[in-house]
Design an enzyme around this catalytic site. Structure first.
Site: not given
Ligand code: A2P
Length: 346
Positions: A131, A244
Site C-alpha cells: 500500500c 495512509h
C-alpha cells in the site's frame, strides 16, 4: 455479449477482501460467478457483493478449476500455498501479499504506471504492490519520466487498517479502554497504538530497516524499472483507521519547480492535486482519502536545502487504491487484453 468471468476472492471476509467485493460490484466488473473464499472458521457465513449475499466457502476444500481470475488477500502463507494451485488450474492470480513481488518472473503492477507489465506473467501470477509504495507510484512516475528522480526520502504515516480487521479492532478497543481509564493491553501491535505512534511495521531486517520500509525500496525500483533510484524510508503506524499519508522529499536530475509539479500532477491519471495555502487546503486521510479512489497530493514546495529538491504530501485510502482498487484495476487490464473466460473456451 459481455464477457462473463468466474472470479474468486480469497480472504473475502477481511478488510481488503470485503472492499474487493464492493469495488467489483461498483465498477460493474463482468462477473459471471463470484466465489467468496476464506478459512474454515468463516465458511458458511455470508458476505455482500452488490445487492447479493454470497456464502463463504472454505479455501482448503475448494476446487479452483473453472476460476478465471483470483484476487488473493489472505496473507503471505495462504498466497504461498494456494496461489500456485489456482494458477496451475488456469486462473490468473492477482496477489496482494508480498510473497511473489520480488520474483523476476512475477510482474508488479500499478495500473496507471506500468499496465503493460501485466501481460508478462509466465507463472500466471501478477503481484499487487504494498500500500505505501502503491500510492507513491502514480505521483512519482510522471516526475521520474520527465525530470529523472535520483533519490526519495519518505516518512509514512500508516493507518491501522493496513494491519487488517484485528488491528482496527485493537485501535477501537484501546481508545475506549483509555477513555475509561482502563489498561489498553496491546496484542496485535507491539505497544499501545491508541493516542500513540509506532515506528515499526513488519519485521526488522539485518540492516536496521523494517521490511515495510524495504518494500518501498525494492518495489519503487521494480515498478519504475530503475534500480538506480535511491529510496530512504521510515514507516510509522499512526492511530488513524483508514488512509495512509506520506511526507516525501525527492531529488531530481533536472530541477522541477512546484508549479511544474502541480501542472504535471493535475494531468496524472489517478492523482488529484489539493494544494492551497490555507487552512484545510491540503489532503488528510479523513477529509479526502478515506473511501475515495484517487491519490491526493498537496503541500508541494521547493526543498529549501537542496537546489533540485521537492517536497510533497501524498495521501490515499490504503484499502482502496493501496490494495483492493488496484487489484480490480489489474483484473480490468485482463478484460481489456481479451482474456478468454474458461466457460467460453470449453
Ligand atoms: P477468516 O475471516 O476466515 O479468518 P484481515 O487481513 O482483514 O485480517 O483478513 C484476512 C483474510 O484472510 C480473512 O478473510 C481471513 O479469513 C483470510 N484468511 C486468513 N487465514 C486463512 C486461511 N488459512 N485460509 C483461508 N483464508 C484465510
Amino acid at each position: 455479449m459481455s464477457k462473463q468471468y468466474k472470479v474468486a476472492v480469497v480472504g473475502a471476509t477481511g478488510a481488503v477482501g470485503e472492499t474487493m467485493l464492493s469495488i467489483l460490484a461498483e465498477r460493474d466488473f463482468p462477473v459471471g460467478e463470484l466465489v467468496a473464499l476464506a478459512s474454515e472458521r468463516s465458511a458458511g457465513g455470508k458476505v455482500e457483493f452488490g445487492d447479493e449475499e454470497l456464502v463463504v466457502q472454505d479455501l482448503a476444500t475448494f476446487d479452483p478449476s473453472g476460476v478465471d481470475i483470483a484476487l488473493f488477500s489472505a496473507g503471505g502463507s495462504v498466497s504461498k500455498e494456494y496461489a500456485p494451485k489456482f494458477a496451475a488450474a488456469g486462473a490468473v492470480v492477482i496477489d496482494n501479499s508480498s510473497t511473489f513481488r520480488y520474483d523476476d518472473d512475477v510482474p508488479l503492477v500499478v495500473s496507471e504506471v506500468n499496465p503493460e507489465q501485466a501481460r508478462n506473467r509466465p507463472r500466471g501470477i501478477i503481484a499487487n504492490p504494498n500500500c505505501s509504495t502503491m500510492q507513491l507510484m502514480p505521483v512519482l512516475a510522471p516526475i521520474h519520466k520527465l525530470y529523472g528522480i535520483e533519490r526519495v526520502n519518505v516518512a509514512t504515516y500508516q493507518s491501522v487498517s493496513g494491519g487488517g480487521r484485528s488491528a482496527m479492532e485493537e485501535l477501537g478497543r484501546q481508545t475506549a479502554a483509555l477513555l475509561s481509564f482502563q489498561d489498553p493491553a496491546p496484542s496485535k501491535f507491539p505497544v499501545q497504538i491508541a493516542f500513540n505512534l509506532i515506528p515499526h511495521i513488519d519485521e526488522f531486517q539485518p540492516n536496521g530497516y523494517t521490511k515495510e520500509e524495504m518494500k518501498l525500496v525494492w518495489e519503487t525500483q521494480k515498478i519504475l524499472g530503475d534500480a538506480s533510484i535511491q529510496v530512504n524510508p521510515t514507516a510509522v503506524r499512526v492511530p488513524v483507521f483508514f488512509g495512509h499519508s506520506e511526507a516525501v522529499n525527492i531529488e531530481t536530475k533536472k530541477k522541477i519547480t512546484p508549479d511544474e509539479a502541480r501542472t504535471l500532477l493535475r494531468k496524472a491519471p489517478g492523482v488529484e492535486v489539493v494544494d492551497e495555502h490555507k487552512a484545510g487546503g491540503y489532503p488528510t486521510p479523513v477529509t479526502h482519502a478515506s473511501g475515495k479512489d484517487p491519490v491526493f497530493v498537496g503541500r508541494i514546495r521547493e526543498d529549501l536545502s537542496h537546489p533540485r529538491g521537492l517536497n510533497l504530501w501524498v495521501v490515499a485510502d490504503n484499502i482502496r487504491k493501496g490494495a483492493a482498487l488496484n487489484a480490480v484495476q489489474i483484473a480490468e487490464l485482463l478484460v481489456a487484453e481479451g482474456l478468454p473466460p474458461k466457460a467460453a473456451r470449453s
